[in-house]
Structures are given as C-alpha cells and as structure tokens.
Scaffold this active site. Structure first.
Site, PDB file in Angstrom:
ATOM      1  N   THR A 146       6.114  31.891 -19.060  1.00  0.00           N
ATOM      2  CA  THR A 146       7.425  32.209 -18.470  1.00  0.00           C
ATOM      3  C   THR A 146       8.321  30.991 -18.667  1.00  0.00           C
ATOM      4  OG1 THR A 146       6.627  31.553 -16.290  1.00  0.00           O
ATOM      5  CG2 THR A 146       6.600  33.903 -16.818  1.00  0.00           C
ATOM      6  N   LYS A 168      -1.146  29.851 -17.615  1.00  0.00           N
ATOM      7  CA  LYS A 168       0.291  29.654 -17.600  1.00  0.00           C
ATOM      8  C   LYS A 168       0.719  29.324 -16.169  1.00  0.00           C
ATOM      9  CE  LYS A 168       3.123  32.021 -16.423  1.00  0.00           C
ATOM     10  NZ  LYS A 168       3.860  31.988 -15.131  1.00  0.00           N
ATOM     11  N   THR A 179       4.263  31.291 -11.123  1.00  0.00           N
ATOM     12  CA  THR A 179       2.923  31.796 -10.867  1.00  0.00           C
ATOM     13  C   THR A 179       1.892  31.183 -11.816  1.00  0.00           C
ATOM     14  OG1 THR A 179       3.580  33.918  -9.972  1.00  0.00           O
ATOM     15  CG2 THR A 179       1.435  33.866 -10.982  1.00  0.00           C
ATOM     16  N   GLU A 259       7.732  22.422 -13.972  1.00  0.00           N
ATOM     17  CA  GLU A 259       9.178  22.589 -14.141  1.00  0.00           C
ATOM     18  C   GLU A 259       9.983  21.325 -13.839  1.00  0.00           C
ATOM     19  OE1 GLU A 259       9.615  25.796 -11.513  1.00  0.00           O
ATOM     20  OE2 GLU A 259       8.972  27.286 -12.974  1.00  0.00           O
ATOM     21  N   ASN A 378      15.537  25.782 -10.999  1.00  0.00           N
ATOM     22  CA  ASN A 378      15.234  26.739  -9.952  1.00  0.00           C
ATOM     23  C   ASN A 378      16.449  27.224  -9.173  1.00  0.00           C
ATOM     24  OD1 ASN A 378      12.295  27.090 -10.091  1.00  0.00           O
ATOM     25  ND2 ASN A 378      12.321  24.871  -9.836  1.00  0.00           N
ATOM     26  N   SER A 383      19.882  34.198 -11.321  1.00  0.00           N
ATOM     27  CA  SER A 383      21.292  34.596 -11.263  1.00  0.00           C
ATOM     28  C   SER A 383      21.892  34.657 -12.652  1.00  0.00           C
ATOM     29  CB  SER A 383      22.070  33.622 -10.383  1.00  0.00           C
ATOM     30  OG  SER A 383      21.858  32.295 -10.817  1.00  0.00           O
TER      31      SER A 383
END
Lengths: 383, 383
Positions: A146, A168, A179, A259, A378, A383
């Site tokens: 992702t 992942k 996740t 991230e 994040n 959006s």
C-alpha cells in the site's frame, strides 16, 4: 523467492483494478500439498475487519489451501455487506481452484469504511489463478503493497526444508494505517498444532515488538502454511528458530520502510525485574512522541527517556536508572552522565539502552522517529 | 489579574537571566494572609523533578506562604545536587520574605537534565521580592512561559470572594515538553482540607482530561492557596464549582496554545457503561497519531476513531458503535453512516462524538491535531 521459496506453493500477483492507479493489487498464494496445515495470528484490535473475522474461522480448522490478499481497500467497518464480500471472495477462489471455501483465508488492506469493488476483485481472482507459478512469490509480495516503498520478502533454508515469506505494512499491534499482512510458507512436514506453537513464539518476540506509531490496525494477519512437500519433519526447536528468523527479518524490513521515518530506533531495556516490565518500558519509550521528535532532530534527549519510563508500572528506582544512546551513557543514576555531545546521531539506526537496575530480564522494541513526512503522509491519505 | 485578583496576594515576574534570551523567567507569588492554607496536585510520573519532590513535602503541612517559579530549566533528573538547588531556592525566598522555608513551594520548567544557574536564580529571588505588587499577577504569568505563545490567566468572582489563577504549558498527565504549572489563589476563608478536596475534584475533570500529546511531564504542579482575607467562608459546592470553572478555562487555554497545533479537538464519549470506560476510550482516541494527522488534514476519517476504540477494554459491541464528526454521524452501527463529504472541517475546533451504546456515562477529553510544526518544534528544542 518469498512465499514460493518453499516447495509445494504457487503464487501470483496481478492488477485487478481495485487501486485506481492501476498498480498490482491482488495476490494469490496456493498450497499444493500434500499437506495443507496452517496457523494464524490476528490483530488484537476488538474492531476487526471482515477478512479477519472470516480467516479466524478458517484457521480454526487448521487447514488452508489458499490465501487471497488484496490491497486498495481494508474491507473494515463495512458491516454485514463487507462480510458477504469476503465470503464471496473465498467462494470464488475456492471455485477456480477446485477447493473448499472454508480452506481459503482472505486478507485485505487499504482504507477503512469503504466497500471493495467486487466485480473487479472477483475477475482479478480468475486472472490471478491463471497466472499461478512456482516463481510468483515476488509478484505476490508486490501486489500487497500500500504505502510500502519496497516489497518485503525473506527466506531461511535449512537441511532439506525451507521457510519463506512476504510482508507489507509498517508495524503490528501498533501498525501504521497500512496494516501488517504476512504470509509465511514452509515445505516442512508439520501438523497445524506445531505450526501454531512456532508462529506464536516467533510473533511474540518479533512483530509484537515492532511499534512504529502506537496505532493498532483492524486487519493485521500473520499466516503460516505448511505443504509437507519436502518430506522432512524438522526438530521443533530448529523449525521455531527458522520461523523466528524469518519474522525477525520481515519485522526489521517493516520498520525500515515505515511511513515518513528517517531513523530506525532500537529500544533495548535491560536489567528489568520481569520480561513484562521490560516490554512495558520499551513500548512506553517507543511511543513517546516527544522522544521520537528529538531523535528525528538528532538530539540525544535522555530526559524524555526517563520521563517515558516514569509513566510505567515497572519495578525501578528513579535514582538508579541509566540510559545509553548510541553507546554513550548520557544518564547515570537518574541524573546527568557522560557528555551528550559525545553521542553520534548521524546514522539511520539509533540504539537506546534503558537500564532499570531492577533485575536480569531484557526486551527489545523497534520503532521509528516522528517526522513531518509522517504527518504529511497521514494527513493527506484519504482526502 | 491572575493570581493577584484575590485579595491578600502579591506577585512579581522578573528576568533573572536563567533564560539566555533575556525574557522574564522568575515569578514569585506571596500569600499575605491572614490564612495561609494550601493544597497541591502533582505529576503522577514516577520520575519527579526536584521541585516536585520538595513541594510535595511542603504541601503535606497544608501551609504555603509563597511560591517561587522559574522557567528556563526544569531541574529534573539532576540528582542530589538538583534537590539542594531547590532547597536553596526555598531558603533564599524564605529569608527575603521573613518566612519559613518549609512554607515555600518551588516550581521549575524547561529542559530536563540540566542544573539551574543558581547565582542568577538566587539574585532573581531578591529582585522579584523587591518588585512584589498587588498588580503583579500578569507579570508572574508571563515569567513562567516557555514555549507558550501567550500567558494564561483566569478569574471567577462570586459574592464577596474570588478564585484566580495562572497557567503555562500544553497539557497535563500528558503534557508537552513544556510542563504544566498552575497556581490558583483565593481570598475565601477555607481550611487546607477543603481546598484539597475542591482542587482534586476540579483537576480530575479538567486538567486530567487535557491530553495534548500523550506525554507526561516530570514537573507538573497545580497549587491552590487561600488567604482568607475576604473574611468569607463560601459553601463548599459553590467554591468547588468556582475552582472547577477556573481550571476548565485554563485547561482550554492550554489546549488552545499547544505546541504546533492547528486544531483543537473535543472528544466526547457518550453512552459508556462506566465513566472509567468513557475516559479510557476518549484518551485512546485523543492519543491516536493517525487520527490526529487525519484531523490536521481536515479528513473526517472515522475508521481511525473505531480503530482507536478497538484497542480499549471498555464495554462495547463493534457493530453498535456510532461516530459523529462535527455533527455528522459518519459511522452508524460500526459501518458507513452519513456521507463524509457533509462534514465541515474548516474551523479550528473539531468535535468528535463516540457513542459506545453500552450505558449512560460520558466523558470529554480535549486534544490537538498532530502537525509538522509540532515535529519541528520538538525536534529542534534542545539542540
């Protein structure tokens, strides 16, 4: 090599159109036997995604013929319709493979609260089944990404048998929004009870001690499938060690790709009264936003380590605590220690040692720094 | 008006040179009686700064003649020498005021693990004592600022008596690096036991429910001093209400000025089985970094609210949870509710309601969003 390193497995990864950008988003892993034993560990979040609720039931049977995984949508908080979607995915996979649906585990990852495009997904299952290959492990690993910047695989081969896997995500029990999904395979000839024991022992000291941002996903799943096709039944300890090694490697890769992170932080708690104390203290340090910001700024701010320790119930005396950052004992006996200017913070890996001086137990938690990139990634996700 | 709104108090704020930039950094609040009753609430962090250890002892006597507060250094994790520095500060203050040192409370805020420049601080105590005034409340409030962009004061006046106060910092039980310090004063004529009861009741539902970044300081202190100079002994409930009102106002000001924040988030948990459940769920939502990033991005990401609720031990059924963001019930029965595009996120205040559908209890936690500015401010602080 990934999930097809062990004999008896085929896999595929395809672009089913679930992701709007056209990237691969559907993976299939098939156990061709002769054995189809399996074990699984799932998120402890009480709000569980539909695929987790389904796969928990599948794993109760101890048999898994195939795992179908999609990125591009978590199918979490989607109500009874979401569960029907997972069920339909398992049915379709079972149909094209000629197996029973109750032996098909399902994993999903992506945005919460959005239903999956089932027409695309079910068509993708057919495409993936047609693409199954003994060399499909890498493609499967790529299709479950992702926000991952790289796909993650690991393989350990011992005398006559192999454990391999793909992962992942950005953590577990405390993962990023993306996740954690992990599928491990082995050609060792073992019963599901043995797999379960080895898998739980491994995740307890690996994925459970990876804490990127303190948040726990609704979809986390770790599966271990055994085909038995090596014809070898390894010694339990040796097998458990191989599983732990693969989990440890994948866990490190998750932290390395978390991230927005610029630092990988190893929090080692030593001389704790109990292992539980060591884990609680390690987790408290790993989750301290102020410390994570300081590490990002290459500031060896040991006061924030002590402040985090102080919020736990662990056994310790404040004036006996010692803290080392990258080998320099900047805090001795709860107060100023060696010169903090001696700490070299230039490298990506940062090593914090918290000495509780209260016993002999130890635990290591891996985490990341907190960065502006994490905030950007994040705050703009859905959006 | 601050701490000098109530009769019987004088205060001062001066620049003692503790801060290198020359800003005010030393405040003095003196209770001129006739009564000198006091109560205090301190950080529950087990790693406590020297001034907290000292002031806890002072408050056991129930009498406080003066409070001396410094910014520019927390005097935390400074060992026995740090405690001696706090003691010397109390002795000096007692000497210049002609009181006993055991009636002088000390508060410090700033960087952890650094000793205070005692020569400057002790000289500053003399300067502050010479500047004491019935109009000194504002100056005292200004002198305790660290990363605060504005000073915070509040006053409630009832028939014949007043409660006033000043605060600095960004939270409590979970404050930013800047520690929360609060001094409240009243001219009501009350015993220390009554003050203690009213103060604990107030902090439990105000400062204890302000959670900016989940981190707990080593220095948090809330003091309430009563001079009795109004000659009025108010009804307990009325007094407790006034104290709660001042604490509530100051708590909201702290959240409004939290480090790097762009949104103030009111997390209201309703229909919980117990108040404890409501607080646990509210705190879990308030501490979820992913949600805090999403709110920063004006993304009404209710999936992250459910994910946070799922990590708690509170009584609830996942498929009965409802979530409203700014008045729109975006999640109904654990699944997709009203259209998320209806949520207007443009304003600074964001209101999240989490309906556990498990009882009748409620609690409100205030927090902030997580921003790149927070990361910048806290990664460059001590370097």
């Amino acid at each position: 090599m990934s999930v097809t390193a062990a004999k008896g497995f085929t896999a595929a990864g395809v672009a089913a159109g679930i992701k709007e950008n056209g990237n691969p988003d559907l993976a299939l892993v098939v156990n061709n036997g002769p054995r189809r034993a399996a074990a699984g560990v799932f998120t402890s979040n009480r709000v569980k995604a539909a695929p987790v609720l389904w796969s928990e039931q599948v794993l109760k049977g101890g048999q898994v013929s195939a795992v179908v995984l999609n990125s591009g949508g978590a199918n979490a908080c989607t109500g009874p319709q979401g569960f029907q979607d997972t069920h339909a995915t398992a049915e379709k996979t079972a149909e094209v493979l000629g197996r029973g649906a109750i032996e098909v585990a399902v994993c999903s990852t992506g945005l919460i609260g959005v239903r999956l495009p089932m027409d695309k997904l079910l068509a993708g299952v057919e495409t993936a089944a047609a693409a199954l290959s003994e060399h499909g492990g890498e493609k499967a690993a790529i299709a479950i990404k992702t926000t991952d910047t790289v796909h993650k695989t690991s393989v350990v081969t011992r005398s006559g048998w192999t454990v391999g896997g793909m992962a992942k995500g950005a953590g577990m029990l405390a993962p990023g929004l993306a996740t954690m999904l992990v599928v491990l395979t082995t050609d060792a000839d073992l019963e599901s009870e043995v797999l379960d024991k080895a898998l739980r022992a491994a995740t307890r000291v690996t994925f459970d001690r990876v804490d990127s941002d303190g948040c726990m996903s609704t979809n986390d799943t770790v599966l271990l499938l055994a085909s038995g096709s090596s014809g070898t039944t390894p010694d339990y300890d040796e097998f458990a060690d191989a599983v732990r090694q693969v989990c440890d490697d994948l866990g490190r890769q998750l932290i390395g790709d978390a991230e927005g992170a610029s630092k990988e932080i190893k929090v080692e708690v030593i001389n704790a009264a109990t292992e539980e104390d060591a884990v609680e203290v390690g987790r408290s340090i790993a989750r301290n936003n102020l410390l994570k910001c300081a590490i990002h700024g290459e500031d060896p701010n040991w006061g924030r380590v002590l402040s985090a320790i102080g919020t736990t119930r662990a056994a310790f005396e404040p004036d006996r605590l010692n803290v080392a950052i990258n080998g320099v004992w900047v805090c001795r006996n709860g107060s100023v220690g060696e010169d903090r200017d001696l700490v070299d913070m230039r490298y990506r890996e940062v090593h914090i040692v918290a000495d509780l001086a209260a016993g002999t137990e130890t635990a290591t938690i891996w985490t990341n720094d907190l960065t502006a990139d994490y905030v950007h990634e994040n705050s703009a996700y859905s959006s």
